[in-house]
Enzyme design. Structure first.
Site, PDB file in Angstrom:
ATOM      1  CG  ASP A 264      18.817  31.613   3.275  1.00 13.17           C
ATOM      2  OD1 ASP A 264      19.066  32.552   3.551  1.00 13.17           O
ATOM      3  OD2 ASP A 264      19.591  30.644   3.057  1.00 13.17           O
ATOM      4  CG  HIS A 265      17.888  36.321   6.864  1.00 11.02           C
ATOM      5  ND1 HIS A 265      18.326  35.545   7.338  1.00 11.02           N
ATOM      6  CD2 HIS A 265      18.448  37.572   6.920  1.00 11.02           C
ATOM      7  CE1 HIS A 265      19.321  35.956   8.003  1.00 11.02           C
ATOM      8  NE2 HIS A 265      19.751  37.460   7.804  1.00 11.02           N
TER       9      HIS A 265
ATOM     10  CE  LYS B 187      25.921  33.396  16.071  1.00 12.88           C
ATOM     11  NZ  LYS B 187      25.089  34.299  15.261  1.00 12.88           N
TER      12      LYS B 187
ATOM     13  CG  HIS C 189      22.144  32.518   5.599  1.00 13.51           C
ATOM     14  ND1 HIS C 189      21.027  32.390   5.606  1.00 13.51           N
ATOM     15  CD2 HIS C 189      22.411  32.828   7.148  1.00 13.51           C
ATOM     16  CE1 HIS C 189      20.336  32.665   6.837  1.00 13.51           C
ATOM     17  NE2 HIS C 189      21.144  32.987   7.793  1.00 13.51           N
TER      18      HIS C 189
ATOM     19  NE  ARG D 211       2.079  28.750  26.063  1.00 16.48           N
ATOM     20  CZ  ARG D 211       2.832  28.002  26.439  1.00 16.48           C
ATOM     21  NH1 ARG D 211       2.658  26.556  26.462  1.00 16.48           N
ATOM     22  NH2 ARG D 211       4.159  28.151  26.709  1.00 16.48           N
TER      23      ARG D 211
HETATM   24  C1  BG6 Z   1      20.609  33.909  11.253  1.00 20.73           C
HETATM   25  C2  BG6 Z   1      21.450  33.306  12.284  1.00 20.73           C
HETATM   26  O1  BG6 Z   1      20.121  33.246  10.066  1.00 20.73           O
HETATM   27  O2  BG6 Z   1      21.665  34.811  10.507  1.00 20.73           O
HETATM   28  C3  BG6 Z   1      21.951  34.057  12.920  1.00 20.73           C
HETATM   29  O3  BG6 Z   1      20.509  32.264  12.980  1.00 20.73           O
HETATM   30  C4  BG6 Z   1      22.630  35.193  12.509  1.00 20.73           C
HETATM   31  O4  BG6 Z   1      22.900  33.295  14.241  1.00 20.73           O
HETATM   32  C5  BG6 Z   1      22.050  35.913  11.379  1.00 20.73           C
HETATM   33  O5  BG6 Z   1      23.150  36.045  13.543  1.00 20.73           O
HETATM   34  C6  BG6 Z   1      22.779  36.800  10.968  1.00 20.73           C
HETATM   35  O6  BG6 Z   1      21.928  37.596   9.848  1.00 20.73           O
HETATM   36  P1  BG6 Z   1      22.389  39.131   9.358  1.00 20.73           P
HETATM   37  O7  BG6 Z   1      21.235  39.493   8.242  1.00 20.73           O
HETATM   38  O8  BG6 Z   1      22.452  40.023  10.377  1.00 20.73           O
HETATM   39  O9  BG6 Z   1      23.723  38.878   8.731  1.00 20.73           O
END
Ligand code: BG6
Length: 508
Positions: free
Chosen positions: A199-200, A360, A262, A63
């Site tokens: 799921d990165h 965190k 994760h 948007r």
């Molecule tokens: C994300 C979370 O999936 O992963 C974040 O939502 C987190 O809160 C992040 O900071 C961490 O990713 P990475 O790759 O930096 O460990």
């Protein structure tokens, strides 16, 4: 031919680069942080590595009152700031020719008609072949609207040999019920093989290496079980706070944010049996099996801890407490730290606890899996000789210092017998000249190639919520989160949780 090569299984030499075929990537939520910091740079890095087809096109939908040029400028700035590989004018120019922007709301039919027209024109002018990946980098409440629109406007149906895929960013729900609703919405329009849930963590090199480490070697797997392993610790510690993400994070918390996805994926890869092959189906089958065997502790009050950071110091700077962060509810019970003890009910892992923790504003950023072994069954040495000997451990260092450490005892040089822990290190930086690609590079490329190995399936997502839901319910009903000071290693309650078991957390 090596004794293990199987020509039926290896139709293609895997050392050749995997290059995506003609395609367009459409990003919804293109003005968001994820898009700017991760997706746009990853697209450029892939182009720079020669892994995208020459006509590859990127379409932004949001948007904003932007023309194509404004969008290109935004991508340009994002790439300059966040790309992993050097900026090369010629790569950029070719890539930028395929940038388009479509302004509009998710419920705006005209905008979706325009989107269709735009990508079909790209098929004509850039030869993208009717192959589209739709990336939903948007809050889940908009998923059903966008997916409905894609269906309405004929963008979801694969026709004439072309493909249509949808990429879904987390969160996949906030509990089992909402995850199921979401899965129902997506699967009504897209077939399972066309849905890619991100799921990165699975895109990280070091996470993919867990299976290589376990199953391509002969010397680790024989001890990877309850006969030798005392316990496993999976840690994902972050030094950052919640930044500007209170809107998403408050009410969600650490366990839903990263344990459900994760950390449970890391547990699955660490604990699963060897898959029959490296196929998506075979991998999913083993991950599903082990997630289905996870057992919660009987006493959730004893074996789980959630906590919230209070003001403290981090990296020489003052850090505010969670409740003082902009946008959080001053009475919020949201966990910014969570520690959970899980069991796995199968023969390999009977009696071996898996301790998961995340937080965190902890001491420093580190993600690792530590497999901690039992003590040697017998020691011929004087007890004084082994006073400083800890447990053997294999530590898979996911980030930031990527590698694997093996810790064992060794004689201290000198005239007496004294044994102390030493470690043997494998570091990616020393063993390989290539630097690790960003997770999103790998995952976007896999989407374009239709390779779903690194994407969790519906069953895995739902099983993970089944594990987490009772814990969240317990926390919800029982008191308030514990506290820990920003910049420390978490609440004392988490230390006590392990002490009760005669163990202690590693201080990475
Ligand atoms: C994300 C979370 O999936 O992963 C974040 O939502 C987190 O809160 C992040 O900071 C961490 O990713 P990475 O790759 O930096 O460990």
């Amino acid at each position: 031919m090596t004794p293990h090569a199987n020509p039926l299984r290896d139709p293609q030499d895997r050392r050749l680069p995997r290059i995506a075929g003609p395609s367009s990537l459409v990003i919804f939520g293109v003005t968001g942080d994820l898009s700017r910091k991760k997706l746009m740079p990853a697209v450029y890095d892939l182009a720079n590595r020669g892994l995208l087809p020459p006509g590859f096109s990127l379409v932004g939908f949001a948007r904003r009152d932007w023309a194509d040029e404004d969008f290109a400028q935004v991508v340009h700035d994002a790439v300059k700031e966040h790309a992993r590989t050097p900026f090369r004018e010629e790569v950029w120019n070719q890539l930028a020719e395929g940038f388009r922007f479509v302004p509009g709301d998710f419920d705006d039919d005209t905008a979706f008609a325009k989107l269709r027209k735009t990508i079909e024109e790209l098929d004509e002018v850039r030869g993208t072949g009717g192959n589209y990946a739709f990336y939903l980098s948007i809050p889940p409440k908009f998923f059903s609207t966008v997916i409905g629109q894609l269906k309405e406007h004929g963008l979801a149906e694969q026709e004439g040999g072309s493909w249509r895929r949808v990429v879904v960013e987390k969160p996949f729900g906030t509990d089992l019920a909402t995850a199921r609703q979401l899965n129902a919405v997506v699967s009504e329009v897209f077939a399972q093989e066309s849905v890619f849930r991100i799921d990165h963590y699975l895109g990280k090199e070091t996470v993919q290496n867990i299976l290589a480490f376990r199953f391509s070697n002969a010397m680790f797997e024989p001890v990877w079980n309850c006969n030798y392993v005392d316990h496993v610790q999976i840690t994902m510690a972050e030094d950052i706070g919640i930044g500007g993400r209170a809107g998403y994070y408050d009410g969600i918390g650490a366990a839903r944010d990263v344990i459900q996805n994760h950390l449970l994926q890391l547990l699955a890869l660490t604990a699963m049996e060897e898959p029959a092959s490296f196929d998506a189906d075979a991998l999913a089958a083993e991950k599903t099996k082990v997630l289905g065997a996870v057992r919660l502790p009987k006493d959730l009050g004893r074996d789980t801890v959630r906590a919230q950071y209070t003001a403290g110091w981090q990296g020489g700077a003052k850090a505010v407490g969670y409740l003082e962060e902009e946008g959080t509810d001053p009475d919020s019970k949201t966990d910014t730290y969570a520690a959970i003890k899980l069991g796995i009910d199968n023969r390999r892992w009977a009696g071996v606890p898996f301790y998961l923790r995340t937080g965190k504003r902890l001491g420093r950023r580190v993600t690792e899996i530590a497999v901690v072994f039992q003590r040697a069954p017998h020691s011929p040495f004087d007890t004084t000789a082994t006073e400083e000997l800890g447990s053997n451990a294999i530590v898979i260092r996911v980030q930031p210092d990527e590698g694997v450490t093996v810790r064992f005892g060794s004689k201290v040089p000198g005239t007496s017998m004294e044994i102390r822990d030493v470690s043997m290190d494998f570091a990616y930086g020393e063993s390989f000249t290539e630097s690790s690609p960003e997770a999103y590079e790998r995952l976007i490329l896999d989407v374009l190639l239709g390779d779903s190995n690194l994407f969790p399936r519906t069953e895995e997502v739902e099983l993970s919520w089944k594990i987490l839901d009772p814990i969240e319910e317990y926390w919800d009903k029982n008191g308030k989160p514990a506290r820990y000071q920003a910049g420390t290693w978490g609440p004392v309650e988490a230390d006590e949780m392990l002490e009760r078991d005669g163990r202690s957390w590693r201080r990475p």
